[in-house]
Design a protein around this motif. Structure first.
Motif, PDB file in Angstrom:
ATOM      1  N   GLN A  33      42.563  45.453  42.422  1.00 34.92           N
ATOM      2  CA  GLN A  33      41.386  44.920  43.211  1.00 34.92           C
ATOM      3  C   GLN A  33      40.444  46.004  43.319  1.00 34.92           C
ATOM      4  OE1 GLN A  33      43.600  44.265  46.791  1.00 34.92           O
ATOM      5  NE2 GLN A  33      42.359  45.564  47.662  1.00 34.92           N
ATOM      6  N   VAL A  34      39.275  45.721  43.226  1.00 33.26           N
ATOM      7  CA  VAL A  34      38.124  46.638  43.484  1.00 33.26           C
ATOM      8  C   VAL A  34      37.527  46.508  44.640  1.00 33.26           C
ATOM      9  CG1 VAL A  34      36.130  47.643  42.616  1.00 33.26           C
ATOM     10  CG2 VAL A  34      37.883  47.020  41.075  1.00 33.26           C
ATOM     11  N   GLY A  35      37.268  47.560  45.625  1.00 32.07           N
ATOM     12  CA  GLY A  35      36.827  47.333  46.816  1.00 32.07           C
ATOM     13  C   GLY A  35      35.450  47.988  46.712  1.00 32.07           C
ATOM     14  N   ILE A  36      34.340  47.048  47.204  1.00 34.43           N
ATOM     15  CA  ILE A  36      32.955  47.300  47.021  1.00 34.43           C
ATOM     16  C   ILE A  36      32.240  47.388  48.240  1.00 34.43           C
ATOM     17  CG2 ILE A  36      30.575  46.783  45.906  1.00 34.43           C
ATOM     18  CD1 ILE A  36      32.558  47.353  43.785  1.00 34.43           C
ATOM     19  N   SER A  37      31.705  48.558  48.505  1.00 40.51           N
ATOM     20  CA  SER A  37      31.123  48.559  49.868  1.00 40.51           C
ATOM     21  C   SER A  37      29.662  49.369  50.002  1.00 40.51           C
ATOM     22  CB  SER A  37      31.868  49.354  50.902  1.00 40.51           C
ATOM     23  OG  SER A  37      32.362  50.530  50.510  1.00 40.51           O
ATOM     24  N   GLY A  38      28.886  49.079  50.881  1.00 42.40           N
ATOM     25  CA  GLY A  38      27.647  49.781  51.129  1.00 42.40           C
ATOM     26  C   GLY A  38      26.500  48.836  50.972  1.00 42.40           C
ATOM     27  N   THR A  39      25.409  49.224  50.404  1.00 42.52           N
ATOM     28  CA  THR A  39      24.179  48.349  50.326  1.00 42.52           C
ATOM     29  C   THR A  39      23.717  48.253  49.004  1.00 42.52           C
ATOM     30  OG1 THR A  39      23.442  48.779  52.742  1.00 42.52           O
ATOM     31  CG2 THR A  39      21.633  48.117  51.418  1.00 42.52           C
ATOM     32  N   GLY A  40      23.417  47.141  48.361  1.00 37.30           N
ATOM     33  CA  GLY A  40      22.978  47.189  46.961  1.00 37.30           C
ATOM     34  C   GLY A  40      23.519  45.791  46.485  1.00 37.30           C
ATOM     35  N   HIS A  41      23.244  45.523  45.134  1.00 37.68           N
ATOM     36  CA  HIS A  41      23.582  44.321  44.327  1.00 37.68           C
ATOM     37  C   HIS A  41      25.073  44.505  43.734  1.00 37.68           C
ATOM     38  CE1 HIS A  41      19.179  43.742  45.116  1.00 37.68           C
ATOM     39  NE2 HIS A  41      19.563  42.569  44.994  1.00 37.68           N
ATOM     40  N   VAL A  42      25.710  43.444  43.497  1.00 35.91           N
ATOM     41  CA  VAL A  42      27.035  43.167  42.821  1.00 35.91           C
ATOM     42  C   VAL A  42      26.883  41.827  42.159  1.00 35.91           C
ATOM     43  CG1 VAL A  42      28.293  42.447  44.844  1.00 35.91           C
ATOM     44  CG2 VAL A  42      29.455  43.622  42.814  1.00 35.91           C
TER      45      VAL A  42
END
Length: 229
Positions: free
Chosen positions: A143-152
């Motif tokens: 699993q990939v944790g994506i965090s912060g501000t921006g597009h995915v």
């Protein structure tokens, strides 16, 4: 016969030059990335075309999490990423899967390793190994944790369904059909050996992901088995 002409085909499928955002859905299954001295992360093998002065550099996403040894052992999972830098337009797609673009505003999500297509470099990505044999047998190994501000951008086979997780009302999902879930949720694996395990497709329903708390989980109408022959 005019509707079957070459010109009609071109007009029907031509790119939309009016779209100039960083992440734009060119088609339902094709994502356009407009970079101008920027860097984006793209799933390895997902680039189908580009123009301009763009440089691609392969980067193992596991280098940010688990390490090179494990990356070599399970490199077939399809979670390696490419770094794209420069200026131009890049078109990416993945096995004709539907694409959804999300903008995170200081937020976090978890995505199954095979379902992440692209994200801005500014977003933090953290790869984790599922802490259960079910993660291996079920196919959702990482699993990939994506965090912060921006597009995915994430992908699904067909139209996804979002299930709301409520306190006291857990949601159970098939690991092979689970695409993403809210950043505050941590799934557990549940083993349910039943008669269903020994009949039908034998798709591994005995292993389930259990989500508890307050959040959401996205599933797709397809059981994606990684590494299948």
């Amino acid at each position: 016969m005019k509707k079957y002409s070459i010109q009609s085909l071109v007009q029907e499928t031509i790119q939309d030059d009016l779209k100039n955002g960083l992440f734009e859905l060119e088609k339902e299954y094709i994502l356009e990335l407009n970079i101008n001295s920027q860097t984006v992360m793209i799933k390895k093998g997902a680039m189908i075309a580009y123009d301009g002065n763009v440089k691609f550099e392969r980067e193992g996403i596991f280098s940010k999490g688990i390490g090179n040894l494990l990356k070599k052992a399970v490199g077939g999972e399809g979670t390696s990423m490419m770094k794209a830098t420069g200026s131009g337009r890049i078109y990416v797609a993945d096995c004709a899967k539907k694409i959804r673009v999300l903008y995170l505003d200081n937020e976090s999500i978890h995505v199954s390793g095979n379902d992440i297509l692209a994200h801005e470099e500014s977003l933090k990505s953290d790869v984790k190994l599922m802490k259960s044999v079910a993660g291996i047998v079920g196919g959702g190994l990482f699993q990939v944790g994506i965090s912060g501000t921006g597009h995915v951008a994430i992908t699904t086979h067909g139209d996804p369904l979002t299930l709301l997780v409520k306190p006291g009302r857990p949601i159970y999902t098939d690991p092979n059909a689970t695409v993403a879930w809210s950043g505050n949720l941590t799934p557990e694996f549940k083993t349910d050996i039943s008669f269903k395990t020994f009949i039908g497709r034998g798709s591994g329903e005995s292993f389930q992901m259990k989500f508890e708390g307050d959040g959401w989980v996205i599933v797709q109408p397809y059981e994606e088995v990684y590494g299948a022959e």
